[in-house]
Design a protein around this motif. Structure first.
Motif, PDB file in Angstrom:
ATOM      1  N   ASP A 171       0.788  -1.224   0.000  1.00  0.00           N
ATOM      2  CA  ASP A 171       0.000   0.000   0.000  1.00  0.00           C
ATOM      3  C   ASP A 171       0.821   1.276   0.000  1.00  0.00           C
ATOM      4  OD1 ASP A 171       0.842  -0.424   2.585  1.00  0.00           O
ATOM      5  OD2 ASP A 171      -1.089   0.013   3.507  1.00  0.00           O
ATOM      6  N   THR A 172       2.138   1.169   0.175  1.00  0.00           N
ATOM      7  CA  THR A 172       3.021   2.333   0.078  1.00  0.00           C
ATOM      8  C   THR A 172       4.257   1.938  -0.715  1.00  0.00           C
ATOM      9  OG1 THR A 172       4.298   1.845   2.075  1.00  0.00           O
ATOM     10  CG2 THR A 172       2.283   3.191   2.351  1.00  0.00           C
ATOM     11  N   PRO A 173       4.906   2.899  -1.346  1.00  0.00           N
ATOM     12  CA  PRO A 173       6.166   2.589  -2.024  1.00  0.00           C
ATOM     13  C   PRO A 173       7.205   2.000  -1.061  1.00  0.00           C
ATOM     14  CG  PRO A 173       5.345   4.688  -2.800  1.00  0.00           C
ATOM     15  CD  PRO A 173       4.464   4.274  -1.630  1.00  0.00           C
ATOM     16  N   GLU A 174       7.225   2.524   0.165  1.00  0.00           N
ATOM     17  CA  GLU A 174       8.195   2.013   1.142  1.00  0.00           C
ATOM     18  C   GLU A 174       7.934   0.543   1.467  1.00  0.00           C
ATOM     19  OE1 GLU A 174       7.601   6.422   2.295  1.00  0.00           O
ATOM     20  OE2 GLU A 174       6.337   4.796   1.575  1.00  0.00           O
ATOM     21  N   ALA A 175       6.664   0.171   1.612  1.00  0.00           N
ATOM     22  CA  ALA A 175       6.333  -1.224   1.922  1.00  0.00           C
ATOM     23  C   ALA A 175       6.803  -2.155   0.809  1.00  0.00           C
ATOM     24  CB  ALA A 175       4.825  -1.373   2.134  1.00  0.00           C
ATOM     25  N   LEU A 176       6.634  -1.729  -0.429  1.00  0.00           N
ATOM     26  CA  LEU A 176       7.107  -2.529  -1.560  1.00  0.00           C
ATOM     27  C   LEU A 176       8.617  -2.702  -1.495  1.00  0.00           C
ATOM     28  CD1 LEU A 176       6.968  -3.880  -4.370  1.00  0.00           C
ATOM     29  CD2 LEU A 176       7.094  -1.563  -5.339  1.00  0.00           C
ATOM     30  N   PRO A 234       9.524   8.957  -0.988  1.00  0.00           N
ATOM     31  CA  PRO A 234       8.926   8.810  -2.322  1.00  0.00           C
ATOM     32  C   PRO A 234       8.388  10.144  -2.848  1.00  0.00           C
ATOM     33  CG  PRO A 234       7.983   7.229  -0.772  1.00  0.00           C
ATOM     34  CD  PRO A 234       8.803   8.184   0.015  1.00  0.00           C
ATOM     35  N   VAL A 235       8.533  10.341  -4.147  1.00  0.00           N
ATOM     36  CA  VAL A 235       7.904  11.463  -4.825  1.00  0.00           C
ATOM     37  C   VAL A 235       6.749  10.853  -5.606  1.00  0.00           C
ATOM     38  CG1 VAL A 235       8.188  13.300  -6.519  1.00  0.00           C
ATOM     39  CG2 VAL A 235      10.079  12.719  -4.976  1.00  0.00           C
ATOM     40  N   ILE A 236       5.536  11.081  -5.110  1.00  0.00           N
ATOM     41  CA  ILE A 236       4.341  10.462  -5.689  1.00  0.00           C
ATOM     42  C   ILE A 236       3.610  11.485  -6.545  1.00  0.00           C
ATOM     43  CG2 ILE A 236       2.127   9.356  -5.178  1.00  0.00           C
ATOM     44  CD1 ILE A 236       3.403   8.357  -2.533  1.00  0.00           C
ATOM     45  N   ASP A 237       3.263  11.048  -7.760  1.00  0.00           N
ATOM     46  CA  ASP A 237       2.508  11.876  -8.693  1.00  0.00           C
ATOM     47  C   ASP A 237       1.367  11.020  -9.233  1.00  0.00           C
ATOM     48  OD1 ASP A 237       1.586  13.779 -10.450  1.00  0.00           O
ATOM     49  OD2 ASP A 237       3.246  13.573 -11.868  1.00  0.00           O
ATOM     50  N   GLY A 238       0.236  11.076  -8.558  1.00  0.00           N
ATOM     51  CA  GLY A 238      -0.906  10.257  -8.959  1.00  0.00           C
ATOM     52  C   GLY A 238      -0.615   8.782  -8.735  1.00  0.00           C
ATOM     53  N   ASP A 283      14.347   6.842  -4.290  1.00  0.00           N
ATOM     54  CA  ASP A 283      15.776   6.521  -4.266  1.00  0.00           C
ATOM     55  C   ASP A 283      16.064   5.572  -3.118  1.00  0.00           C
ATOM     56  OD1 ASP A 283      16.402   8.204  -6.424  1.00  0.00           O
ATOM     57  OD2 ASP A 283      16.547   9.941  -5.091  1.00  0.00           O
ATOM     58  N   VAL A 284      16.864   4.562  -3.398  1.00  0.00           N
ATOM     59  CA  VAL A 284      17.331   3.613  -2.389  1.00  0.00           C
ATOM     60  C   VAL A 284      18.851   3.689  -2.392  1.00  0.00           C
ATOM     61  CG1 VAL A 284      17.510   1.166  -1.782  1.00  0.00           C
ATOM     62  CG2 VAL A 284      15.346   2.088  -2.603  1.00  0.00           C
ATOM     63  N   SER A 285      19.438   3.736  -1.208  1.00  0.00           N
ATOM     64  CA  SER A 285      20.902   3.744  -1.126  1.00  0.00           C
ATOM     65  C   SER A 285      21.351   2.727  -0.086  1.00  0.00           C
ATOM     66  CB  SER A 285      21.419   5.143  -0.781  1.00  0.00           C
ATOM     67  OG  SER A 285      20.950   5.543   0.487  1.00  0.00           O
ATOM     68  N   ARG A 343      26.078   2.322  -3.218  1.00  0.00           N
ATOM     69  CA  ARG A 343      25.190   2.032  -4.338  1.00  0.00           C
ATOM     70  C   ARG A 343      23.961   2.926  -4.213  1.00  0.00           C
ATOM     71  NH1 ARG A 343      29.034   0.469  -6.463  1.00  0.00           N
ATOM     72  NH2 ARG A 343      29.572  -1.665  -6.979  1.00  0.00           N
ATOM     73  N   ALA A 344      23.476   3.406  -5.352  1.00  0.00           N
ATOM     74  CA  ALA A 344      22.268   4.229  -5.400  1.00  0.00           C
ATOM     75  C   ALA A 344      21.404   3.720  -6.549  1.00  0.00           C
ATOM     76  CB  ALA A 344      22.632   5.693  -5.617  1.00  0.00           C
ATOM     77  N   ILE A 345      20.170   3.417  -6.243  1.00  0.00           N
ATOM     78  CA  ILE A 345      19.228   2.925  -7.249  1.00  0.00           C
ATOM     79  C   ILE A 345      17.961   3.756  -7.150  1.00  0.00           C
ATOM     80  CG2 ILE A 345      17.881   0.947  -8.039  1.00  0.00           C
ATOM     81  CD1 ILE A 345      20.118  -0.843  -6.888  1.00  0.00           C
ATOM     82  N   THR A 346      17.488   4.216  -8.288  1.00  0.00           N
ATOM     83  CA  THR A 346      16.252   4.979  -8.359  1.00  0.00           C
ATOM     84  C   THR A 346      15.175   4.081  -8.951  1.00  0.00           C
ATOM     85  OG1 THR A 346      17.435   7.055  -8.624  1.00  0.00           O
ATOM     86  CG2 THR A 346      15.123   7.024  -9.317  1.00  0.00           C
ATOM     87  N   TYR A 347      14.080   3.955  -8.226  1.00  0.00           N
ATOM     88  CA  TYR A 347      12.960   3.116  -8.643  1.00  0.00           C
ATOM     89  C   TYR A 347      11.845   3.977  -9.211  1.00  0.00           C
ATOM     90  CZ  TYR A 347      14.936  -0.987  -6.437  1.00  0.00           C
ATOM     91  OH  TYR A 347      15.749  -2.033  -6.123  1.00  0.00           O
ATOM     92  N   ASP A 348      11.322   3.554 -10.366  1.00  0.00           N
ATOM     93  CA  ASP A 348      10.105   4.118 -10.932  1.00  0.00           C
ATOM     94  C   ASP A 348       9.002   3.123 -10.610  1.00  0.00           C
ATOM     95  OD1 ASP A 348      11.583   6.206 -12.038  1.00  0.00           O
ATOM     96  OD2 ASP A 348      11.864   5.138 -13.933  1.00  0.00           O
TER      97      ASP A 348
END
Length: 153
Positions: free
Chosen positions: A24-29, A94-98, A104-106, A114-119
């Motif tokens: 239910d949240t980007p963080e939970a995923l 998270p930057v949520i747009d609709g 970003d995860v580091s 390491r830095a990974i950006t998730y869409d």
């Protein structure tokens, strides 16, 4: 605080009490995606984490890869490597747009930053990974581009 939240997710995942999907949240995923790197208990199927579009790319790659050969991915894109010793794990805000989000995860892997950006996309009532991009000094990548290059060959 995020470490405490991650520890809670890892505990519930290990004890079988984890909340059933959806995320239910980007963080939970993202906490669920990374939990196996700390527990050592990996699922054979990560499809629940990925969007329909990203799952289609994984499936097409598997279908187009001759038996016994390596597909488009020669590394684990979630850790930007083949082996792992993860530390200093952080999930950014998270930057949520609709129904889309960027997060970003580091972390460090064997002491290397390491830095990974998730869409992400909100699909079928759950947050899912739609693409990701890794940035480090030696190698930068975007997951969908790796699959596109492999398909073009």
């Amino acid at each position: 605080m995020r470490l405490l939240a991650f520890a809670s997710v890892a505990f519930f995942a290990l004890t079988g009490l984890a909340a059933a999907q959806p995320f239910d949240t980007p963080e939970a995923l993202l906490e669920a995606v990374y939990a196996p790197y700390f527990s050592g208990e990996f699922s054979e199927d990560e499809a629940e984490f990925r969007s329909e579009a990203l799952n289609a790319l994984f499936e097409a790659d598997a279908e187009n890869t001759p038996e016994g050969e390596m597909g488009a991915l020669s590394f684990d894109p979630y850790i930007d490597g083949q082996d792992f010793e993860i530390a200093n794990f952080e999930i950014g805000e998270p930057v949520i747009d609709g129904e889309t989000a960027t997060v970003d995860v580091s972390f460090t892997n064997f002491g290397e930053p390491r830095a990974i950006t998730y869409d992400l996309v909100f699909e079928d009532g759950s947050w899912k990974i739609d693409d990701l991009a890794g940035e480090n000094d030696e190698f930068s990548y975007r997951l969908t581009e790796i699959f596109a290059e492999a398909e073009a060959q």
